[in-house]
Motif scaffolding. Structure first.
Motif, PDB file in Angstrom:
ATOM      1  N   PRO A 229       0.837  -1.209   0.000  1.00 44.32           N
ATOM      2  CA  PRO A 229       0.000   0.000   0.000  1.00 44.32           C
ATOM      3  C   PRO A 229       0.873   1.261   0.000  1.00 44.32           C
ATOM      4  CG  PRO A 229      -0.666  -1.518   1.757  1.00 44.32           C
ATOM      5  CD  PRO A 229       0.614  -2.038   1.182  1.00 44.32           C
ATOM      6  N   GLU A 230       0.373   2.326  -0.549  1.00 41.65           N
ATOM      7  CA  GLU A 230       1.119   3.585  -0.650  1.00 41.65           C
ATOM      8  C   GLU A 230       1.565   4.095   0.723  1.00 41.65           C
ATOM      9  OE1 GLU A 230       0.023   8.072  -1.942  1.00 41.65           O
ATOM     10  OE2 GLU A 230      -0.535   6.494  -3.357  1.00 41.65           O
ATOM     11  N   TRP A 231       0.759   3.885   1.735  1.00 41.63           N
ATOM     12  CA  TRP A 231       1.069   4.382   3.083  1.00 41.63           C
ATOM     13  C   TRP A 231       2.020   3.468   3.852  1.00 41.63           C
ATOM     14  CZ3 TRP A 231      -0.393   0.549   6.321  1.00 41.63           C
ATOM     15  CH2 TRP A 231      -1.416  -0.300   5.897  1.00 41.63           C
ATOM     16  N   TRP A 232       2.294   2.273   3.334  1.00 42.60           N
ATOM     17  CA  TRP A 232       3.077   1.284   4.078  1.00 42.60           C
ATOM     18  C   TRP A 232       4.475   1.750   4.476  1.00 42.60           C
ATOM     19  CZ3 TRP A 232       1.801  -2.712   6.831  1.00 42.60           C
ATOM     20  CH2 TRP A 232       2.816  -3.533   7.316  1.00 42.60           C
ATOM     21  N   PRO A 233       5.264   2.340   3.565  1.00 36.97           N
ATOM     22  CA  PRO A 233       6.620   2.729   3.970  1.00 36.97           C
ATOM     23  C   PRO A 233       6.644   3.665   5.182  1.00 36.97           C
ATOM     24  CG  PRO A 233       6.440   2.764   1.597  1.00 36.97           C
ATOM     25  CD  PRO A 233       5.038   2.567   2.145  1.00 36.97           C
ATOM     26  N   ALA A 234       5.750   4.618   5.237  1.00 39.59           N
ATOM     27  CA  ALA A 234       5.717   5.543   6.385  1.00 39.59           C
ATOM     28  C   ALA A 234       5.304   4.807   7.656  1.00 39.59           C
ATOM     29  CB  ALA A 234       4.765   6.700   6.113  1.00 39.59           C
ATOM     30  N   PHE A 235       4.299   3.952   7.550  1.00 34.28           N
ATOM     31  CA  PHE A 235       3.830   3.183   8.702  1.00 34.28           C
ATOM     32  C   PHE A 235       4.923   2.250   9.209  1.00 34.28           C
ATOM     33  CE2 PHE A 235       2.258  -0.972  10.074  1.00 34.28           C
ATOM     34  CZ  PHE A 235       1.562  -0.620  11.222  1.00 34.28           C
ATOM     35  N   CYS A 236       5.462   1.431   8.320  1.00 35.02           N
ATOM     36  CA  CYS A 236       6.448   0.431   8.711  1.00 35.02           C
ATOM     37  C   CYS A 236       7.757   1.087   9.151  1.00 35.02           C
ATOM     38  CB  CYS A 236       6.693  -0.549   7.567  1.00 35.02           C
ATOM     39  SG  CYS A 236       7.694  -1.978   8.037  1.00 35.02           S
ATOM     40  N   GLY A 237       8.179   2.117   8.444  1.00 36.22           N
ATOM     41  CA  GLY A 237       9.409   2.811   8.826  1.00 36.22           C
ATOM     42  C   GLY A 237       9.313   3.405  10.217  1.00 36.22           C
ATOM     43  N   ALA A 238       8.182   4.034  10.518  1.00 35.18           N
ATOM     44  CA  ALA A 238       7.997   4.614  11.852  1.00 35.18           C
ATOM     45  C   ALA A 238       7.924   3.527  12.915  1.00 35.18           C
ATOM     46  CB  ALA A 238       6.734   5.471  11.869  1.00 35.18           C
ATOM     47  N   TYR A 239       7.220   2.437  12.606  1.00 34.87           N
ATOM     48  CA  TYR A 239       7.145   1.313  13.542  1.00 34.87           C
ATOM     49  C   TYR A 239       8.549   0.796  13.840  1.00 34.87           C
ATOM     50  CZ  TYR A 239       5.962  -3.129  15.681  1.00 34.87           C
ATOM     51  OH  TYR A 239       5.873  -4.166  16.559  1.00 34.87           O
ATOM     52  N   ASP A 240       9.333   0.555  12.791  1.00 39.85           N
ATOM     53  CA  ASP A 240      10.666  -0.023  12.946  1.00 39.85           C
ATOM     54  C   ASP A 240      11.575   0.875  13.784  1.00 39.85           C
ATOM     55  OD1 ASP A 240       9.753  -2.027  11.270  1.00 39.85           O
ATOM     56  OD2 ASP A 240      10.792  -1.257   9.498  1.00 39.85           O
ATOM     57  N   VAL A 241      11.583   2.159  13.495  1.00 40.55           N
ATOM     58  CA  VAL A 241      12.447   3.081  14.230  1.00 40.55           C
ATOM     59  C   VAL A 241      12.001   3.170  15.692  1.00 40.55           C
ATOM     60  CG1 VAL A 241      13.174   5.494  14.420  1.00 40.55           C
ATOM     61  CG2 VAL A 241      13.156   4.362  12.186  1.00 40.55           C
ATOM     62  N   ALA A 242      10.694   3.219  15.927  1.00 44.49           N
ATOM     63  CA  ALA A 242      10.192   3.261  17.304  1.00 44.49           C
ATOM     64  C   ALA A 242      10.527   1.964  18.045  1.00 44.49           C
ATOM     65  CB  ALA A 242       8.681   3.510  17.314  1.00 44.49           C
ATOM     66  N   ALA A 243      10.407   0.827  17.374  1.00 44.54           N
ATOM     67  CA  ALA A 243      10.753  -0.461  17.996  1.00 44.54           C
ATOM     68  C   ALA A 243      12.252  -0.516  18.299  1.00 44.54           C
ATOM     69  CB  ALA A 243      10.335  -1.622  17.097  1.00 44.54           C
ATOM     70  N   ALA A 244      13.078  -0.015  17.397  1.00 40.92           N
ATOM     71  CA  ALA A 244      14.526   0.014  17.629  1.00 40.92           C
ATOM     72  C   ALA A 244      14.849   0.880  18.839  1.00 40.92           C
ATOM     73  CB  ALA A 244      15.257   0.539  16.389  1.00 40.92           C
ATOM     74  N   LEU A 245      14.223   2.028  18.915  1.00 40.89           N
ATOM     75  CA  LEU A 245      14.445   2.923  20.051  1.00 40.89           C
ATOM     76  C   LEU A 245      13.989   2.267  21.352  1.00 40.89           C
ATOM     77  CD1 LEU A 245      15.340   5.670  21.114  1.00 40.89           C
ATOM     78  CD2 LEU A 245      13.056   6.523  20.572  1.00 40.89           C
ATOM     79  N   GLY A 246      12.829   1.622  21.317  1.00 44.76           N
ATOM     80  CA  GLY A 246      12.324   0.944  22.509  1.00 44.76           C
ATOM     81  C   GLY A 246      13.243  -0.172  22.970  1.00 44.76           C
ATOM     82  N   LEU A 247      13.744  -0.980  22.039  1.00 39.25           N
ATOM     83  CA  LEU A 247      14.662  -2.051  22.404  1.00 39.25           C
ATOM     84  C   LEU A 247      15.978  -1.481  22.926  1.00 39.25           C
ATOM     85  CD1 LEU A 247      15.480  -4.986  22.688  1.00 39.25           C
ATOM     86  CD2 LEU A 247      16.003  -5.014  20.228  1.00 39.25           C
TER      87      LEU A 247
END
Length: 137
Positions: free
Chosen positions: A102-120
């Motif tokens: 989906p067109e919105w996927w990169p923004a969604f997944c990128g933000a999720y990944d960076v937030a998960a990295a920060l949390g870990l």
């Protein structure tokens, strides 16, 4: 909006994993990296495969390897893998077509990944004294 939802979901998943106890097992965040690394393959298959599938499988193999190496050695590699996947989400369109995503996927997944990295990274920093998650036991 997709990025905000990605960040919020990463926080909810991290809190849920902590409350339930999933994050006590060092494999949890490595599994998260493996799953997020596989989703573009899923999108490519949903779009009918084709030439785009090979590049997506190569990307998955890279992030799955980081997850496995991080699980075996230090979860800081998983932190790096999640952050790299977040960056990958924002630049991948320059070299991979992302069929089916989906067109919105990169923004969604990128933000999720960076937030998960920060949390870990925060979790590893807090738990560093007792070594619970920082190195393989």
């Amino acid at each position: 909006m997709a990025a905000l939802v990605g960040i919020a979901l990463a926080v909810v998943v991290a809190v849920f994993a902590h409350v339930v106890g999933y994050d006590r097992d060092r494999s949890f965040y490595a599994a998260v990296l493996t799953v997020v690394g596989s989703l573009y393959v899923l999108f490519a298959v949903m779009a009918g495969g084709g030439r785009g599938l090979i590049g997506e499988i190569a990307g998955f193999a890279f992030f799955a390897a980081l997850a496995a190496i991080g699980f075996q050695t230090t979860l800081w590699i998983v932190v790096a893998g999640l952050a790299l996947h977040g960056a990958f989400d924002f630049v991948r369109h320059f070299f991979l077509t992302a069929p089916g995503a989906p067109e919105w996927w990169p923004a969604f997944c990128g933000a999720y990944d960076v937030a998960a990295a920060l949390g870990l990274a925060i979790l590893l920093s807090v738990k560093r004294r007792n070594g619970a998650l920082s190195s393989r036991k």
